[in-house]
Design a protein around this motif. Structure first.
Motif, mmCIF file in Angstrom:
data_model
loop_
_atom_site.group_PDB
_atom_site.id
_atom_site.type_symbol
_atom_site.label_atom_id
_atom_site.label_comp_id
_atom_site.label_asym_id
_atom_site.label_seq_id
_atom_site.Cartn_x
_atom_site.Cartn_y
_atom_site.Cartn_z
ATOM 1 N N GLN A 118 0.729 -1.263 -0.093
ATOM 2 C CA GLN A 118 0.026 0.183 0.060
ATOM 3 C C GLN A 118 0.735 1.226 0.013
ATOM 4 O O GLN A 118 0.682 2.293 -0.576
ATOM 5 C CB GLN A 118 -1.072 -0.007 1.039
ATOM 6 N N ARG A 119 1.833 1.135 0.674
ATOM 7 C CA ARG A 119 2.926 2.291 0.589
ATOM 8 C C ARG A 119 3.556 2.552 -0.881
ATOM 9 O O ARG A 119 3.750 3.871 -1.250
ATOM 10 C CB ARG A 119 4.036 2.108 1.764
ATOM 11 N N TRP A 120 3.744 1.468 -1.407
ATOM 12 C CA TRP A 120 4.325 1.630 -2.818
ATOM 13 C C TRP A 120 3.090 2.072 -3.800
ATOM 14 O O TRP A 120 3.637 2.547 -4.921
ATOM 15 C CB TRP A 120 4.747 0.125 -3.132
ATOM 16 N N LEU A 121 1.968 1.818 -3.623
ATOM 17 C CA LEU A 121 0.892 1.754 -4.593
ATOM 18 C C LEU A 121 1.061 3.460 -5.424
ATOM 19 O O LEU A 121 0.697 3.396 -6.444
ATOM 20 C CB LEU A 121 -0.362 1.510 -4.105
ATOM 21 N N PRO A 122 1.290 4.516 -4.640
ATOM 22 C CA PRO A 122 0.980 5.849 -5.165
ATOM 23 C C PRO A 122 2.218 5.890 -6.411
ATOM 24 O O PRO A 122 1.942 6.576 -7.324
ATOM 25 C CB PRO A 122 1.430 6.839 -4.052
ATOM 26 N N SER A 123 3.176 4.986 -6.468
ATOM 27 C CA SER A 123 4.486 5.256 -7.464
ATOM 28 C C SER A 123 3.858 4.745 -8.851
ATOM 29 O O SER A 123 4.586 4.707 -9.794
ATOM 30 C CB SER A 123 5.492 4.456 -7.012
ATOM 31 N N VAL A 124 2.588 4.108 -9.117
ATOM 32 C CA VAL A 124 2.200 3.523 -10.179
ATOM 33 C C VAL A 124 1.649 4.670 -10.974
ATOM 34 O O VAL A 124 1.170 4.437 -12.111
ATOM 35 C CB VAL A 124 1.351 2.388 -9.944
ATOM 36 N N LYS A 125 1.103 5.707 -10.368
ATOM 37 C CA LYS A 125 0.779 6.825 -11.241
ATOM 38 C C LYS A 125 1.343 7.308 -12.160
ATOM 39 O O LYS A 125 2.689 7.621 -12.339
ATOM 40 C CB LYS A 125 0.421 8.097 -10.273
ATOM 41 N N GLY A 126 0.586 7.323 -13.469
ATOM 42 C CA GLY A 126 0.970 7.682 -14.611
ATOM 43 C C GLY A 126 2.050 6.456 -15.322
ATOM 44 O O GLY A 126 2.916 6.773 -16.513
ATOM 45 N N LYS A 127 2.074 5.473 -14.659
ATOM 46 C CA LYS A 127 2.739 4.265 -15.377
ATOM 47 C C LYS A 127 1.952 3.003 -15.919
ATOM 48 O O LYS A 127 0.841 3.110 -15.602
ATOM 49 C CB LYS A 127 3.614 3.625 -14.184
ATOM 50 N N ILE A 128 2.454 2.160 -16.657
ATOM 51 C CA ILE A 128 1.826 0.984 -16.914
ATOM 52 C C ILE A 128 2.465 -0.243 -16.621
ATOM 53 O O ILE A 128 3.730 -0.495 -16.188
ATOM 54 C CB ILE A 128 1.880 0.835 -18.538
ATOM 55 N N VAL A 129 1.688 -0.999 -15.608
ATOM 56 C CA VAL A 129 2.145 -1.975 -14.773
ATOM 57 C C VAL A 129 2.171 -3.426 -15.396
ATOM 58 O O VAL A 129 0.788 -3.894 -16.036
ATOM 59 C CB VAL A 129 1.357 -2.026 -13.544
ATOM 60 N N LEU A 130 3.105 -4.160 -15.465
ATOM 61 C CA LEU A 130 3.034 -5.725 -15.656
ATOM 62 C C LEU A 130 2.776 -6.548 -14.552
ATOM 63 O O LEU A 130 3.358 -6.224 -13.419
ATOM 64 C CB LEU A 130 4.605 -6.049 -16.236
ATOM 65 N N ILE A 131 1.777 -7.374 -14.543
ATOM 66 C CA ILE A 131 1.111 -7.933 -13.549
ATOM 67 C C ILE A 131 1.298 -9.452 -13.568
ATOM 68 O O ILE A 131 0.836 -10.072 -12.792
ATOM 69 C CB ILE A 131 -0.444 -7.600 -13.390
ATOM 70 N N SER A 132 1.792 -9.990 -14.458
ATOM 71 C CA SER A 132 1.739 -11.427 -14.614
ATOM 72 C C SER A 132 3.270 -12.049 -14.362
ATOM 73 O O SER A 132 4.375 -11.086 -14.628
ATOM 74 C CB SER A 132 1.718 -11.929 -15.987
ATOM 75 N N MET A 133 3.606 -13.131 -14.045
ATOM 76 C CA MET A 133 4.818 -13.598 -13.859
ATOM 77 C C MET A 133 5.531 -13.944 -15.171
ATOM 78 O O MET A 133 4.864 -14.613 -16.060
ATOM 79 C CB MET A 133 4.777 -14.904 -13.102
ATOM 80 N N PRO A 134 6.780 -13.554 -15.362
ATOM 81 C CA PRO A 134 7.446 -13.676 -16.401
ATOM 82 C C PRO A 134 7.836 -15.173 -16.605
ATOM 83 O O PRO A 134 7.869 -15.972 -15.696
ATOM 84 C CB PRO A 134 8.867 -13.007 -16.643
ATOM 85 N N GLN A 135 7.707 -16.041 -17.866
ATOM 86 C CA GLN A 135 7.905 -17.504 -17.803
ATOM 87 C C GLN A 135 9.472 -17.701 -17.911
ATOM 88 O O GLN A 135 10.223 -17.257 -18.473
ATOM 89 C CB GLN A 135 7.312 -17.991 -19.092
#
Length: 528
Positions: free
Chosen positions: A152-169
């Motif tokens: 939750q402390r990290w969450l504000p850093s996503v503002k304006g970003k595109i987030v990768l949410i899957s595990m890389p294979q």
């Protein structure tokens, strides 16, 4: 010497008796398998005048994917009605509910930094459109955190970003490729590393505190401008494509290869930047349908043989094997029956169900809305799982299913029947496809289960479920099987038994299991 001759004579007598019995039973078997003129007509029409390729081309190539709530779904329903009517079979679209109307547009996903590349991916279903120029932003990965408070402390850093949410294979090669070419030591090492990576990722997600449905929503609320996922289907070039959970920002699925590229660049500090441009249209509330067609019974019109296949698909591809093949099997079987068996004893009804993919909704609605039909079902034959020839039929927990299914299957040609394993009485299916909607209501319904053809890896809900994956010889095999079963079920002088097995005791709980419960459909989907 005399004793020896007597022994020879006894053996000769035994051989003559055995030969007599062989000839007798061979003759009896031949008599039992005397060619049925109707079966011969079905075979001739199916083999010499097949419409399967034309139907597949018109449906998969001409109309495309059939996601519930889309214009293509409605176009498919209208096409089916028109096709049945052209064959002289009365047909109708029957509304059972409403759905969020949505139409897919184009997806363009491009990497702009550290170098330029067009990425292979697509927008997930029911996702909102981006602006005309799309959204451009830096791509970031999920952090390593100690617990959900740290996340939750990290969450504000996503503002304006595109987030990768899957595990890389760990590897882009399916296991069968490793088995063919790798050393045993190398293969075992890869599997061990993959297992460790998967367990570490699960632990990471546990610490983050959101599941796969909740995380995109949390990121959207925190100001992320895009979500990128990759649902690899364990084969070369295949990803599964489902629906988005974000309401305002784009969610896209990327190929394993391009997703891995972005992930490695982001993790190594290269700050990759991409542009996502996905166009789609919101169409408000639209009606949801089943397509129903009937060949009316001449002697027992209020008893029914039902041919069943879901009509909708996911829309990463054109839904060829899930369930375009099941659809054209039932359409072609109806066409043939109308041609060679236009006056069945019982009514033969075909149902092309909507929104199976979201929970058997179309068939559950039909069962709920038409007790007068369901209560008088002779049999339901459902086909869903892929392009392959039927290889398994279960009695679905109906105690005497062997008696009548055995009679009906006896007329199926041996070259088709020999591939089919049966299990009687079997256990009732609680889900998986539309036959389960009827089983739950106590109607004898059976899944015509197909040979795999790498279905679950390569075509089930994937971006590669296209016309070219159809094996038409196997599909024609299934048409013949379905048409003969429908004919035999219609002609059978006996009504099929609905007596159920005594359900077994669950060894974990010690309690007797229950027959599957009849469930109500979702009649307003995607509207909350």
């Amino acid at each position: 010497m005399k004793t020896h001759i007597q022994a020879i004579n006894k053996r000769l007598l035994s051989l003559r008796q055995a030969l007599f019995l062989f000839v007798f039973f061979a003759a009896a078997t031949a008599q039992a398998q005397t060619k049925d003129p109707m079966v011969e007509r079905i075979l001739k029409e199916a083999n010499e005048n097949s419409q399967l390729k034309m139907l597949a081309h018109e449906l998969m190539d001409g109309i495309g994917p059939r996601l519930v709530g889309t214009p293509q779904m409605k176009k498919a329903h209208d096409w089916a009605v028109a096709k049945y009517q052209s064959w002289g079979i009365p047909a109708r679209n029957e509304k059972w509910g409403e759905w969020r109307g949505w139409e897919r547009g184009t997806s363009h996903i491009d990497m702009l930094q550290p170098w330029v590349k067009s990425l292979e991916g697509t927008q997930l279903a029911w996702n909102p459109s981006t602006k005309s120029k799309g959204v451009t932003a830096e791509v970031i990965t999920l952090p390593e955190v100690t617990d959900s408070v740290a996340f939750q402390r990290w969450l504000p850093s996503v503002k304006g970003k595109i987030v990768l949410i899957s595990m890389p294979q760990a590897t882009g090669r399916p296991d069968y490729n490793w088995q063919e070419f790798a050393t045993k030591e190398s293969f075992d090492k890869m599997k061990a590393e993959r297992t460790a990576q998967t367990e570490a990722w699960r632990e990471k997600m546990r610490r983050i505190g959101y599941n796969s449905r909740e995380l995109p929503v949390a990121l959207e609320k925190a100001g992320a401008v895009g979500i990128v996922a990759s649902y690899w289907s364990n084969g070369f070039g295949v990803n599964k494509i489902f629906s988005a959970y974000t309401k305002k920002i784009p969610t896209v699925d990327l190929s394993l290869e391009d997703y891995g590229l972005l992930y490695r660049l982001a993790e190594s500090g290269r700050a990759p930047k991409i542009n996502i441009n996905t166009q789609s249209k919101e169409l408000g509330v639209v009606p949801a349908f089943n397509t129903i067609a009937e060949i009316k019974g001449s002697e027992k019109p209020n008893e029914y043989v039902i041919l069943s296949a879901h009509f909708d698909s996911w829309d990463g591809a054109t839904g060829a094997t899930d369930n375009g093949t099941g659809t054209i099997v039932m359409m072609e079987a109806m066409r043939i029956l109308k041609e060679v068996y236009p006056n069945p004893k019982r009514t033969i009804l075909v149902g092309h169900w909507g929104s199976e993919e979201q929970g058997l909704n179309g068939s559950r609605a039909f069962v709920a809305d038409h007790p007068e039909i369901v209560n008088n079902v002779q049999a339901v034959f459902n086909q869903d799982n892929g392009t392959g020839r039927v290889v398994n039929i279960s009695g679905q927990g109906f105690l005497h299913a062997y008696d009548y299914l055995g009679r009906w299957l006896s007329k199926v040609p041996a070259d088709i029947r020999q591939h089919i394993e049966t299990s009687f009485p079997g256990t009732p299916g609680g889900g998986g496809s539309d036959y389960a909607s009827f089983v739950a209501a106590g109607a004898p319904a059976f899944s015509l289960s197909s040979l795999n053809w790498s279905y679950f890896n390569y075509t089930w809900h994937t971006n590669r479920d296209t016309y070219d994956k159809i094996v038409f010889d196997d599909v024609r095999n299934n048409v013949i099987l379905t048409a003969i079963l429908a004919y035999m079920a219609s002609e059978d002088p006996e009504k099929s038994s609905r007596e159920k097995i005594v359900m077994p005791v669950n060894p974990r709980t010690g309690q007797q299991t229950n027959w599957p419960e009849q469930r109500q459909p979702t009649r307003r989907g995607g509207l909350d």
